[in-house]
Design a protein around this motif. Structure first.
Motif, mmCIF file in Angstrom:
data_model
loop_
_atom_site.group_PDB
_atom_site.id
_atom_site.type_symbol
_atom_site.label_atom_id
_atom_site.label_comp_id
_atom_site.label_asym_id
_atom_site.label_seq_id
_atom_site.Cartn_x
_atom_site.Cartn_y
_atom_site.Cartn_z
ATOM 1 N N VAL A 13 0.855 -1.178 0.000
ATOM 2 C CA VAL A 13 0.000 0.000 0.000
ATOM 3 C C VAL A 13 0.896 1.235 0.000
ATOM 4 O O VAL A 13 1.680 1.422 0.932
ATOM 5 N N PRO A 14 0.793 2.062 -1.043
ATOM 6 C CA PRO A 14 1.603 3.285 -1.067
ATOM 7 C C PRO A 14 1.358 4.105 0.201
ATOM 8 O O PRO A 14 0.235 4.261 0.647
ATOM 9 N N GLY A 15 2.429 4.566 0.798
ATOM 10 C CA GLY A 15 2.327 5.369 2.006
ATOM 11 C C GLY A 15 2.270 4.561 3.292
ATOM 12 O O GLY A 15 2.318 5.114 4.381
ATOM 13 N N LYS A 16 2.140 3.256 3.181
ATOM 14 C CA LYS A 16 2.123 2.391 4.360
ATOM 15 C C LYS A 16 3.437 1.626 4.381
ATOM 16 O O LYS A 16 3.697 0.805 3.507
ATOM 17 N N HIS A 17 4.271 1.932 5.343
ATOM 18 C CA HIS A 17 5.590 1.287 5.492
ATOM 19 C C HIS A 17 6.406 1.422 4.201
ATOM 20 O O HIS A 17 7.003 0.459 3.714
ATOM 21 N N SER A 18 6.372 2.605 3.610
ATOM 22 C CA SER A 18 7.127 2.956 2.396
ATOM 23 C C SER A 18 6.791 2.075 1.202
ATOM 24 O O SER A 18 7.622 1.877 0.319
ATOM 25 N N GLY A 19 5.588 1.513 1.169
ATOM 26 C CA GLY A 19 5.179 0.690 0.033
ATOM 27 C C GLY A 19 5.765 -0.704 0.032
ATOM 28 O O GLY A 19 5.630 -1.442 -0.945
ATOM 29 N N ALA A 20 6.416 -1.103 1.134
ATOM 30 C CA ALA A 20 7.007 -2.446 1.224
ATOM 31 C C ALA A 20 5.897 -3.498 1.204
ATOM 32 O O ALA A 20 4.750 -3.219 1.548
ATOM 33 N N TRP A 21 6.237 -4.707 0.810
ATOM 34 C CA TRP A 21 5.272 -5.805 0.860
ATOM 35 C C TRP A 21 5.073 -6.211 2.312
ATOM 36 O O TRP A 21 6.032 -6.499 3.028
ATOM 37 N N LEU A 22 3.812 -6.181 2.739
ATOM 38 C CA LEU A 22 3.442 -6.481 4.119
ATOM 39 C C LEU A 22 2.477 -7.658 4.140
ATOM 40 O O LEU A 22 1.757 -7.894 3.168
#
Length: 61
Positions: A13-22
């Motif tokens: 998610v863009p803006g969530k944890h720098s767009g990393a895969w979560l």
């Protein structure tokens, strides 16, 4: 190389944890799993340490 876009257990998610895969619904990066496994942790330990992450057994009932 894994195409994470096809994995239903993760999201980016863009803006969530720098767009990393979560792991979906968490702020736990997928990279944390691989880092912990590389350091000798078991999958069960990882799941205990990160209670928001659930084991997904795709294709099994």
């Amino acid at each position: 190389m894994t195409d994470w876009h096809t994995c239903p257990a993760v999201e980016s998610v863009p803006g969530k944890h720098s767009g990393a895969w979560l792991f979906k619904g968490t702020r736990v990066p997928v990279s944390a799993l691989f880092g912990n496994l590389a350091e000798g942790a078991s999958l069960q330990e990882f799941l205990e340490w990160f209670p928001g992450v659930e084991e997904c057994r795709q294709g099994r009932s």
